[in-house]
Scaffold this active site. Structure first.
Site, short mmCIF file in Angstrom:
data_model
loop_
_atom_site.label_atom_id
_atom_site.label_comp_id
_atom_site.label_asym_id
_atom_site.label_seq_id
_atom_site.Cartn_x
_atom_site.Cartn_y
_atom_site.Cartn_z
N HIS A 194 0.84 -1.23 0.07
CA HIS A 194 -0.10 0.09 0.01
C HIS A 194 1.00 1.16 0.11
CE1 HIS A 194 -3.31 2.39 0.46
NE2 HIS A 194 -2.70 3.15 1.64
N ASP A 243 1.06 5.12 -0.15
CA ASP A 243 0.22 6.27 -0.14
C ASP A 243 1.23 7.65 -0.92
OD1 ASP A 243 -1.90 6.00 1.82
OD2 ASP A 243 -0.36 5.76 3.05
N ASP A 254 -7.73 1.27 2.08
CA ASP A 254 -7.56 2.28 2.95
C ASP A 254 -8.24 3.51 3.39
OD1 ASP A 254 -5.86 2.91 5.25
OD2 ASP A 254 -4.35 4.21 4.17
N ASP A 262 1.70 -1.22 4.55
CA ASP A 262 2.04 0.07 3.84
C ASP A 262 3.55 -0.11 3.39
OD1 ASP A 262 -0.26 0.89 4.92
OD2 ASP A 262 0.24 2.34 6.14
N HIS A 286 -6.60 9.57 -0.60
CA HIS A 286 -7.23 9.47 0.92
C HIS A 286 -6.60 10.13 2.05
CE1 HIS A 286 -5.10 5.51 0.33
NE2 HIS A 286 -4.81 5.54 1.64
#
Ligand SMILES: [Zn+2]
Length: 1118
Positions: A172, A174, A284, A417, A560
């Protein structure tokens, strides 16, 4: 400044009115022959009323002579108009004292056909509202699966049909959170992707999924040809899931931007990898919106996965084996959805119900690593000696997890993550798991088939096990409508704070979206016209790279942790800087396109990069400052002003520009003089400069040309009355004279009352009050994500009553109330149609000196709404809500990207918003919005910061009160609701402001200009033109000959009183002719992200859309 001091000296006992403009006006009324000719018979009694009033006011002025003389000077300076020469028609006051505008000569009509208001609501499924009514939200300890229950099984259950295990490795990433996008890329993401190329190629059984295309593009563009080649031959080993630019926030993001970032991602994938995503992956986002399944469905995806759902809902769905369901829209379409059952998407919470066991199968946490298992039992590397025991322990978890699902297929995500950034981790996970799989698969008595898989491998197996085609509903699987807000991950920790966190940027994002849409439309039209005229070489088509930059930066901001307001301060600055850069770029695209399109004679068109033809409408000094409107300098020669209307309907509205003269005269393109209301622009409670407002009729998506003069001869210029109420005078001041629809009455401190105008026999009182929330005194406190208030809100108080300023003129009236931490401006436009039917409210908030405070605006009304209210999802659809006493206060807040309303059998009150904010209705007749939050601490979700970088923020609203007819009441208990047509239009004008672009004076004069109206005929008024997006050429920096037309047919509630919208409005049962509307020669229906096409429409065929349908078309403009 000077005035402020004087106020202090006077001790505050002041009540003053500036009436000087009224003097002059009165004078003119008496001597103006045109007045009488126009039938504006000004009755003698009326004049004496005015005179009486002036006398009264003068008396008051005497008391406050010093202050008044200051204001007087300013107002006189602003309003000295010199000689009067009548021409045109003046607005006048009617006998009851209200302003009447001259008829503008164009009747308009509203024709909504009843059949356009009907929806085939799909029965036979259950909604999240029902689920919420059912649940007790008791949070009992479930044992090893703390938020669930004990799962048992019979060992023989898989004897006939072995368990299929699909382990899906994922990472994941970000695009900005604790680090900026670039820092994450440099530190982690590039290594993940570099290692992926090597490690997947080592063994064809290895699989991996990737979702954030923003990162993938950055990596691809710097990757060598070898790595690119490997990616292209990895085939089924690497799956791109969702394929958006980011994994969007689903609470605050607007569907325009959600679609745009999906198109940007998918277009890149198609051009560079030839890949078309099949499955959605959203592990997420902090709660999930029902808009997503619709968008993914329209983009031809067949399945989706969600994760962050309230733990009680997860438990309920788990116990009824409903974690996989068809997620349905009220109007019928649905998508197969998998909801992850446990607490998180990390490894401890994905193999089965017991995190203590699952953690032992996260081989990154092997002893010696920097990460370990908090459950105190470390993983062990798999060896011949332990494989049998380990495989059985893991299989037990897989089996238990599979008991929550209807098929004997189980999905096991394997990642976290920024995982897989080191080669070692790839080996640790893939080698150890392969040993486990090999053991399981070679022992038939275990009745299991385990493997690495992509997400679509898993979904395909589910469909196959159920004997249905991809994306079809497996027999007996539930059908669900509704959404998954508010999210709670544990206890009463509701993630409802981020609906408001960092509202400044939520507002900036909306401004960017409107500019992007406007720039896309004008650019597409300008390029098409330039091509048609054989002038492509002279037009700056290279502006395409500015569009790409803006698409990607706005796309990035839908992440997000970006629009959610949950990134670190430095990351917020990075996002803000990108958005400001894109805003400047988009303004350039707009003025360049407008320049070309308004030229009367294209032969004299010349483009110089360094010499723009137009100025922008406003400017922001920094990414975190409010815009400064461009000052239009007037002298004796005319200035041209171009107004861009980004709305797809004709628009009658009040336009306000900043001018350096009080003698402004405004002419339409054909020389008609327009009435102008002169008022002061107040840079503080007491400081002002000149503002000229006029009523303009603007073509749909068009550019209208006006002329501005500094003219001593400007009889059409009318000054505003200004009235100030300063602290110390407690008695209430006079209200504004009755205006066409609504009336404002100023009440005591902390309230503003709005009363429905007298043409409605019944008055609806709407009070606006302000409140504050604190946070809890101990343990868990509110932060960027969480809203944990210290009980009910307390009324906002300040020592002195607020200063109130009232401005009234023929075109608008406004009341501005100055509090210590915010200023509220309520404005009414005195024009027929949409612009005049709602209150324009701006709340300027500044809570930088507060500690752990949230500021709320509450509307209190007589509407008998009981426990029901309505909020939108992503500006796309409306979701009914119910206030639930059994839930804590913070659980009753919902996202409000564009609107919220309450209603009873007679009225509906809708609050439209120009930025996403959190909203609730805590009692019957109320709506409450959180305006800003300042929180001094982290809330333990990984951010490591509070919210302390608050800005001076302008929150924009429109408040609309509508009368309901009986026909609409039947649907009140249903799972679906729609705004009225007027409400849709109100939202459109709030979110797509008119851009006022002054033409820069030229030494050799300005060439002839003309108004540009692109639509040959009006669009049906239930059609929203979402975008006209220029499609990229193969070379990436220039436009192809094709444009994507995105249309949304709005869902309407026709059970509200039909008001004249101010333009011709009709509906057509969803039909529109592409030839006349878009001047296209070829129209190809496409999937939403332009990856799949159908046969082109023949020239004679028409586009037909169902209510709520969103469709894309590829066309060649000409
Ligand atoms: Zn994330």
């Amino acid at each position: 400044m000077k005035l402020k001091k004087q106020v202090t000296v006077c001790g505050g006992a002041i009540f003053c009115v500036a009436v000087f403009s009224l003097y002059l006006m009165l004078d003119r009324v008496q001597h103006d022959p045109a007045r009488r000719q126009n039938g504006g018979n000004f009755p003698r009694s009326q004049i004496s009323v005015l005179q009486n009033r002036i006398e009264q006011l003068e008396q008051l002025l005497e008391e406050n002579h010093q202050i008044i003389s200051h204001i007087k000077d300013s107002v006189l300076e602003l309003t000295d108009t010199g000689a009067v020469s009548p021409s045109g028609q003046l607005p006048f006051r009617s006998a009851n004292g209200s302003w009447v505008l001259p008829f503008d000569g164009r009747p308009t009509f509203l024709s909504v056909k009843p059949q356009d208001c009907q929806f085939a609501l799909v029965e036979g499924h259950y909604s999240m509202l029902d689920v919420y009514s059912l649940l007790s939200f008791d949070n009992v300890d479930g044992g090893v699966w703390k938020q669930g229950f004990e799962i048992t099984y019979e060992p023989t259950e898989w004897d006939n049909e072995p368990l299929q295990v699909f382990v899906v490795p994922h990472s994941h990433n970000d695009p900005g959170w604790v680090k900026t996008f670039d820092k994450y890329y440099n530190d982690q993401t590039q290594h993940i992707l570099n290692n992926m190329v090597v490690k997947l190629a080592e063994d064809p059984r290895r699989k991996f999924i990737w979702s954030e295309i923003s990162f993938f593009v950055k990596w691809w563009e710097s990757a060598d040809a070898h790595k690119q080649d490997v990616i292209l031959i990895l085939g089924g080993q690497l799956e791109i899931v969702t394929g958006g630019w980011v994994m969007t926030d689903e609470a605050n993001a607007h569907y325009f931007a959600m679609i745009d970032q999906l198109i940007e991602g998918h277009q890149w994938l198609e051009k560079n990898l030839g890949v078309t995503p099949r499955s959605g992956w959203a592990v997420d986002p902090f709660g999930h919106s029902a808009t997503m399944p619709y968008l993914l469905k329209r983009a031809n995806l067949t399945s989706m996965l969600i994760q962050r759902v309230h733990y009680s809902v997860k438990k309920h769905f788990s116990s009824s084996r409903s974690l996989e369901f068809m997620w349905r829209q009220a109007w019928g379409t649905d998508l197969f959805c998998h909801m992850m059952p446990f607490y998180s998407y990390d490894v401890p919470h994905t193999c089965g119900p017991d995190p203590k066991i699952c953690c032992q199968f996260d081989f990154k946490r092997l002893p010696g690593s920097r990460v370990n298992c908090p459950w105190k039992v470390p993983p062990r590397a798999i060896s011949d000696a332990n494989v049998a025991e380990r495989a059985n322990v893991l299989l037990d978890q897989y089996r238990k997890k599979s008991k929550l699902f209807r098929s004997k297929v189980v999905l096991v995500p394997l990642g976290d993550d920024f995982r897989y950034d080191k080669a070692l981790e790839w080996d640790q996970q893939y080698v150890n798991y392969q040993k486990l799989f090999d053991y399981m698969n070679s022992h038939p008595e275990m009745h299991v088939q385990a493997q690495f898989a992509t997400l679509t491998d898993y979904f395909s197996a589910v469909y196959k096990a159920n004997g249905v085609a991809q994306g079809q509903r497996p027999p007996g699987y539930p059908v669900l409508s509704g959404d998954f807000f508010a999210y709670a991950d544990r206890e009463d920790h509701y993630w409802s704070g981020y609906y408001t966190s960092r509202p400044f940027y939520k507002n900036l994002d909306r401004v960017l979206e409107s500019h992007l849409r406007g720039a896309e439309i004008l650019y597409s039209l300008a390029v098409a016209h330039a091509r048609h005229a054989g002038m492509e070489g002279r037009y700056p088509t290279s502006d395409y790279s500015l569009l790409t930059d803006a698409r990607r930066n706005i796309g990035l901001f839908q992440h997000h942790d970006a629009i959610a307001g949950t990134a670190k301060e430095a990351v917020v600055i990075d996002y803000g800087t990108r958005l400001l850069r894109s805003l400047i770029g988009l303004k350039r695209v707009i003025i360049n396109a407008a320049h070309f399109l308004i030229m009367k004679n294209k032969d004299v068109y010349r483009f110089y990069q360094t010499e723009p033809f137009l100025e922008t409408d406003d400017r922001r000094a920094t990414h975190d400052s409010l815009p400064q409107q461009t000052l239009i300098e007037l002298d004796s020669s005319p200035r041209y002003l171009v107004l861009f209307n980004p709305v797809e309907q004709e628009r009658l509205c009040v336009v306000t520009v900043l001018v350096n003269s009080a003698r402004v005269r405004v002419l339409t393109e054909d020389g008609q003089t327009l009435p102008v209301q002169l008022s002061a622009q107040w840079s503080s409670a007491v400081q002002m400069s000149g503002e000229a407002s006029f009523m303009a009729r603007l073509p749909a998506l068009g550019l209208a040309v006006f002329h501005l003069y500094d003219s001593v001869d400007s009889p059409m210029t009318l000054r505003s009355d200004t009235l100030l109420r300063l602290p110390g005078r407690s008695q209430s001041v006079r209200g504004i004279d009755p205006l066409p629809v609504l009336q404002i009455v100023i009440g005591e401190i902390n309230t503003c009352e709005i009363i429905r105008r007298k043409d409605d026999p019944q008055e609806v009182r709407v009070q606006i009050q302000f409140f504050t929330y604190g946070t809890r005194p101990s343990k868990d406190k509110s932060g960027a994500y969480l809203f944990l208030p210290d009980g009910n809100a307390k009324p906002y108080t300040q020592r002195d009553p607020p200063i109130v300023r009232v401005v009234e003129g023929p075109l608008f009236a406004e009341v501005v109330t100055y509090y210590q931490h915010f200023q509220q401006t309520i404005r009414i436009h005195n024009v027929p149609g949409v612009d005049g039917l709602s209150l324009d409210i701006t709340t300027m908030v500044d809570i930088r000196d507060q500690t752990n405070k949230e500021l709320a605006m509450r509307l209190l009304t007589d509407i008998q709404s009981e426990d029901t209210f309505y909020t939108d999802l992503n500006g796309f659809q409306i979701q009914p809500r119910r206030y639930l006493q059994k839930l804590p206060l913070q659980a009753n807040f919902y996202p409000m990207p564009t609107m919220a309303y309450i209603q009873d059998s007679q009225y509906r009150l809708t609050l439209h918003t120009g930025q996403a904010l959190g909203v609730s209705s805590l009692a019957s007749g109320q709506l409450e919005v959180i305006l800003d939050r300042r929180l001094m601490q982290d809330d333990n979700r990984g951010l490591g910061q509070g919210l302390k970088d608050n800005k001076r923020t302008a929150n924009r609203f429109r408040l609309l009160l509508e009368r309901r007819s009986s026909s609409s009441r039947a649907v009140d208990s249903g799972p679906v609701s729609f705004p009225s047509l007027l409400s849709h239009m109100t939202s459109a004008i709030l979110n797509h402001e008119v851009l006022a672009l002054p033409v820069i004076p030229k030494k050799r004069g300005v060439p002839p200009l003309r108004t540009f109206s692109p639509l040959a005929a009006a669009l049906p008024c239930d059609f929203h033109l979402l975008n006209l997006r220029s499609i990229q050429n193969q070379d990436a920096h220039s436009p192809s000959p094709y444009t994507a037309l995105l249309l949304h047919r709005l869902g309407l509630d026709c059970g509200l009183e039909a008001q004249n919208p101010g333009f011709n409005c009709s509906t057509t049962q969803g039909k529109v002719s592409p030839r006349s509307e878009n001047r296209g020669s070829l129209v190809i229906p496409m999937s939403l992200t332009l990856m799949y096409s159908a046969a082109p429409l023949s020239n004679s065929s028409i586009i037909s859309l169902e209510p709520m349908e969103l469709s894309a078309f590829k066309l060649k403009l000409r």
